[in-house]
Scaffold this motif. Sequence first.
Motif, PDB file in Angstrom:
ATOM      1  N   ILE A  57       0.878  -1.169   0.000  1.00 41.24           N
ATOM      2  CA  ILE A  57       0.000   0.000   0.000  1.00 41.24           C
ATOM      3  C   ILE A  57       0.914   1.217   0.000  1.00 41.24           C
ATOM      4  N   TRP A  58       0.611   2.205  -0.834  1.00 35.13           N
ATOM      5  CA  TRP A  58       1.372   3.451  -0.828  1.00 35.13           C
ATOM      6  C   TRP A  58       0.514   4.473  -0.096  1.00 35.13           C
ATOM      7  N   LYS A  59       0.953   4.833   1.108  1.00 37.85           N
ATOM      8  CA  LYS A  59       0.204   5.759   1.952  1.00 37.85           C
ATOM      9  C   LYS A  59       0.787   7.164   1.811  1.00 37.85           C
ATOM     10  N   PHE A  60      -0.078   8.115   1.509  1.00 37.77           N
ATOM     11  CA  PHE A  60       0.330   9.515   1.511  1.00 37.77           C
ATOM     12  C   PHE A  60      -0.154  10.105   2.830  1.00 37.77           C
ATOM     13  N   VAL A  61       0.800  10.528   3.662  1.00 32.19           N
ATOM     14  CA  VAL A  61       0.549  10.910   5.046  1.00 32.19           C
ATOM     15  C   VAL A  61       0.532  12.432   5.162  1.00 32.19           C
ATOM     16  N   ARG A  62      -0.540  12.943   5.767  1.00 33.56           N
ATOM     17  CA  ARG A  62      -0.668  14.392   5.922  1.00 33.56           C
ATOM     18  C   ARG A  62       0.306  14.906   6.979  1.00 33.56           C
ATOM     19  N   VAL A  63       1.122  15.874   6.597  1.00 31.62           N
ATOM     20  CA  VAL A  63       2.037  16.559   7.512  1.00 31.62           C
ATOM     21  C   VAL A  63       1.986  18.052   7.212  1.00 31.62           C
ATOM     22  N   ASP A  64       2.319  18.850   8.209  1.00 26.78           N
ATOM     23  CA  ASP A  64       2.324  20.308   8.025  1.00 26.78           C
ATOM     24  C   ASP A  64       3.721  20.871   7.845  1.00 26.78           C
ATOM     25  N   ASP A  65       4.750  20.047   8.126  1.00 25.06           N
ATOM     26  CA  ASP A  65       6.112  20.566   8.036  1.00 25.06           C
ATOM     27  C   ASP A  65       6.542  20.731   6.584  1.00 25.06           C
ATOM     28  N   GLU A  66       7.369  21.737   6.371  1.00 26.06           N
ATOM     29  CA  GLU A  66       7.877  21.998   5.030  1.00 26.06           C
ATOM     30  C   GLU A  66       9.036  21.059   4.712  1.00 26.06           C
ATOM     31  N   ARG A  67       9.175  20.765   3.421  1.00 26.72           N
ATOM     32  CA  ARG A  67      10.314  19.969   2.986  1.00 26.72           C
ATOM     33  C   ARG A  67      11.579  20.784   3.258  1.00 26.72           C
ATOM     34  N   ALA A  68      12.527  20.183   3.966  1.00 28.22           N
ATOM     35  CA  ALA A  68      13.741  20.898   4.337  1.00 28.22           C
ATOM     36  C   ALA A  68      14.977  20.345   3.635  1.00 28.22           C
ATOM     37  N   ALA A  69      14.856  19.183   3.028  1.00 28.76           N
ATOM     38  CA  ALA A  69      16.006  18.548   2.389  1.00 28.76           C
ATOM     39  C   ALA A  69      15.487  17.546   1.361  1.00 28.76           C
TER      40      ALA A  69
END
Length: 189
Positions: A150-162
């Motif tokens: 299963i490919w889960k797309f997980v909700r997060v609020d943090d910005e991509r930093a790297a």
Amino acid sequence: MSVALGPLVVDAVDAQALAAFWDAALGSDDRRRLLTFRPQRAPKTVKNRVHPDLYVDDVTRLLDLGARVLAEHSGWTTLADIEDNEFCAFPAPRPGAAAAPARMFAVCTDSDRPEELAAWWAAVVGAEVRPGPDGTPRWLHHPAGWDDLIWKFVRVDDERAAPNRWEWSVRSDIGTRVDPQGNAFSVRR
């Protein structure tokens, strides 16, 4: 155009040692099918935005291999491998069914707009979109190449930093190497 997902490509300080850990955790055949390693491009500075979910009979078997516990949750444990890569361990639905300590059942990808990213990738890899635990359509079932994951797309609020230290690969002639939300992926022909 036919697009199939291939193994996750993992940045490693010591690719041989990390491969040995995951060989012992998943079994050599499954590890080779699901994970490959390359020299790290930059040191790890933030949590990984891509990580595997595993079924385990006993977390202790992974700890004996060198994993460590990062957090205990209700129903699962967040661990880190020998290079501090996060992964989640869930109780196996059929305990004692596997010889290896763990079996990968999902790949999680962090996103601030998981429904959009799931819809885009579903169209690319021919997957069925189903709701996650919150009822939103963001879990992909039967994506080409990862039929048993299963490919889960997980909700997060943090910005991509790297850049992602774990990235998926595709087998295709696809012209791009970055999805709409900036996740780089490897192309294998």
